[in-house]
Write a protein that holds these residues in place. Structure first.
Motif, PDB file in Angstrom:
ATOM      1  N   GLY A 170       0.789  -1.218   0.000  1.00  0.00           N
ATOM      2  CA  GLY A 170       0.000   0.000   0.000  1.00  0.00           C
ATOM      3  C   GLY A 170       0.823   1.271   0.000  1.00  0.00           C
ATOM      4  N   ARG A 171       2.060   1.198  -0.479  1.00  0.00           N
ATOM      5  CA  ARG A 171       2.954   2.352  -0.445  1.00  0.00           C
ATOM      6  C   ARG A 171       2.858   3.235  -1.681  1.00  0.00           C
ATOM      7  N   ILE A 172       2.092   2.793  -2.697  1.00  0.00           N
ATOM      8  CA  ILE A 172       1.892   3.611  -3.891  1.00  0.00           C
ATOM      9  C   ILE A 172       0.413   3.991  -3.937  1.00  0.00           C
ATOM     10  N   PRO A 173       0.101   5.248  -3.625  1.00  0.00           N
ATOM     11  CA  PRO A 173      -1.297   5.677  -3.635  1.00  0.00           C
ATOM     12  C   PRO A 173      -1.915   5.551  -5.030  1.00  0.00           C
ATOM     13  N   GLY A 174      -3.105   5.010  -5.085  1.00  0.00           N
ATOM     14  CA  GLY A 174      -3.817   4.892  -6.354  1.00  0.00           C
ATOM     15  C   GLY A 174      -3.534   3.614  -7.119  1.00  0.00           C
ATOM     16  N   ALA A 175      -2.589   2.796  -6.656  1.00  0.00           N
ATOM     17  CA  ALA A 175      -2.290   1.532  -7.336  1.00  0.00           C
ATOM     18  C   ALA A 175      -3.438   0.556  -7.097  1.00  0.00           C
ATOM     19  N   MET A 179      -5.833  -5.486 -10.816  1.00  0.00           N
ATOM     20  CA  MET A 179      -6.868  -6.040 -11.688  1.00  0.00           C
ATOM     21  C   MET A 179      -6.471  -7.476 -12.010  1.00  0.00           C
ATOM     22  N   ALA A 180      -7.175  -8.413 -11.429  1.00  0.00           N
ATOM     23  CA  ALA A 180      -6.861  -9.845 -11.561  1.00  0.00           C
ATOM     24  C   ALA A 180      -5.454 -10.079 -11.011  1.00  0.00           C
ATOM     25  N   THR A 181      -4.470 -10.292 -11.858  1.00  0.00           N
ATOM     26  CA  THR A 181      -3.104 -10.547 -11.376  1.00  0.00           C
ATOM     27  C   THR A 181      -2.144  -9.423 -11.724  1.00  0.00           C
ATOM     28  N   ILE A 182      -2.662  -8.312 -12.258  1.00  0.00           N
ATOM     29  CA  ILE A 182      -1.800  -7.228 -12.730  1.00  0.00           C
ATOM     30  C   ILE A 182      -1.998  -5.982 -11.883  1.00  0.00           C
ATOM     31  N   TRP A 183      -0.894  -5.404 -11.418  1.00  0.00           N
ATOM     32  CA  TRP A 183      -0.949  -4.135 -10.703  1.00  0.00           C
ATOM     33  C   TRP A 183      -0.940  -3.005 -11.718  1.00  0.00           C
ATOM     34  N   LEU A 184      -1.821  -2.028 -11.525  1.00  0.00           N
ATOM     35  CA  LEU A 184      -1.865  -0.836 -12.349  1.00  0.00           C
ATOM     36  C   LEU A 184      -1.497   0.355 -11.465  1.00  0.00           C
ATOM     37  N   PRO A 186      -0.754   4.531 -11.180  1.00  0.00           N
ATOM     38  CA  PRO A 186      -0.987   5.802 -11.867  1.00  0.00           C
ATOM     39  C   PRO A 186       0.313   6.353 -12.457  1.00  0.00           C
ATOM     40  N   LYS A 187       0.227   6.894 -13.676  1.00  0.00           N
ATOM     41  CA  LYS A 187       1.424   7.417 -14.353  1.00  0.00           C
ATOM     42  C   LYS A 187       2.065   8.561 -13.591  1.00  0.00           C
ATOM     43  N   ASP A 188       1.280   9.308 -12.809  1.00  0.00           N
ATOM     44  CA  ASP A 188       1.832  10.446 -12.078  1.00  0.00           C
ATOM     45  C   ASP A 188       2.276  10.087 -10.656  1.00  0.00           C
ATOM     46  N   ALA A 189       2.297   8.796 -10.318  1.00  0.00           N
ATOM     47  CA  ALA A 189       2.694   8.362  -8.971  1.00  0.00           C
ATOM     48  C   ALA A 189       4.183   8.618  -8.754  1.00  0.00           C
ATOM     49  N   LYS A 190       4.523   8.989  -7.535  1.00  0.00           N
ATOM     50  CA  LYS A 190       5.919   9.219  -7.157  1.00  0.00           C
ATOM     51  C   LYS A 190       6.509   7.924  -6.597  1.00  0.00           C
ATOM     52  N   LYS A 191       7.800   7.751  -6.791  1.00  0.00           N
ATOM     53  CA  LYS A 191       8.490   6.571  -6.262  1.00  0.00           C
ATOM     54  C   LYS A 191       8.523   6.656  -4.733  1.00  0.00           C
ATOM     55  N   PRO A 192       8.088   5.592  -4.039  1.00  0.00           N
ATOM     56  CA  PRO A 192       8.137   5.597  -2.573  1.00  0.00           C
ATOM     57  C   PRO A 192       9.586   5.618  -2.066  1.00  0.00           C
ATOM     58  N   MET A 193       9.789   6.185  -0.896  1.00  0.00           N
ATOM     59  CA  MET A 193      11.110   6.227  -0.284  1.00  0.00           C
ATOM     60  C   MET A 193      11.511   4.812   0.121  1.00  0.00           C
ATOM     61  N   ASP A 194      12.750   4.438  -0.174  1.00  0.00           N
ATOM     62  CA  ASP A 194      13.265   3.119   0.181  1.00  0.00           C
ATOM     63  C   ASP A 194      13.754   3.175   1.620  1.00  0.00           C
ATOM     64  N   MET A 195      13.048   2.517   2.518  1.00  0.00           N
ATOM     65  CA  MET A 195      13.371   2.579   3.945  1.00  0.00           C
ATOM     66  C   MET A 195      14.613   1.772   4.314  1.00  0.00           C
ATOM     67  N   ARG A 196      15.205   1.072   3.344  1.00  0.00           N
ATOM     68  CA  ARG A 196      16.427   0.308   3.625  1.00  0.00           C
ATOM     69  C   ARG A 196      17.665   1.186   3.542  1.00  0.00           C
ATOM     70  N   THR A 197      17.540   2.400   3.000  1.00  0.00           N
ATOM     71  CA  THR A 197      18.680   3.287   2.841  1.00  0.00           C
ATOM     72  C   THR A 197      18.817   4.199   4.055  1.00  0.00           C
ATOM     73  N   LYS A 198      19.953   4.842   4.153  1.00  0.00           N
ATOM     74  CA  LYS A 198      20.199   5.748   5.268  1.00  0.00           C
ATOM     75  C   LYS A 198      19.174   6.878   5.287  1.00  0.00           C
TER      76      LYS A 198
END
Length: 62
Positions: free
Chosen positions: A27-32, A35-40, A42-54
């Motif tokens: 649930g880290r990408i709002p609006g995703a 549909m069946a087995t495919i994630w859709l 949004p084209k304007d979605a921002k990349k979520p912050m990677d919590m594994r990095t400093k």
């Protein structure tokens, strides 16, 4: 609304398809939507912050 696939998002953001799948499932990408087995994603979605990095860990502790 226009959507992109996991592969398109992977190329756009420079991360693996698997990682984007984790973002969607968590649930880290709002609006995703799934549909069946495919994630859709949004084209304007921002990349979520990677919590594994400093930088991500610093944001987590704020």
């Amino acid at each position: 609304m226009d959507y992109m696939t996991l592969k398109e998002a992977s190329e756009k953001w420079g991360v693996s398809i698997r990682q984007i799948n984790y973002y969607c499932a968590g649930g880290r990408i709002p609006g995703a939507v799934k549909m069946a087995t495919i994630w859709l994603i949004p084209k304007d979605a921002k990349k979520p912050m990677d919590m594994r990095t400093k930088q991500g860990k610093e944001l987590k502790h704020e």
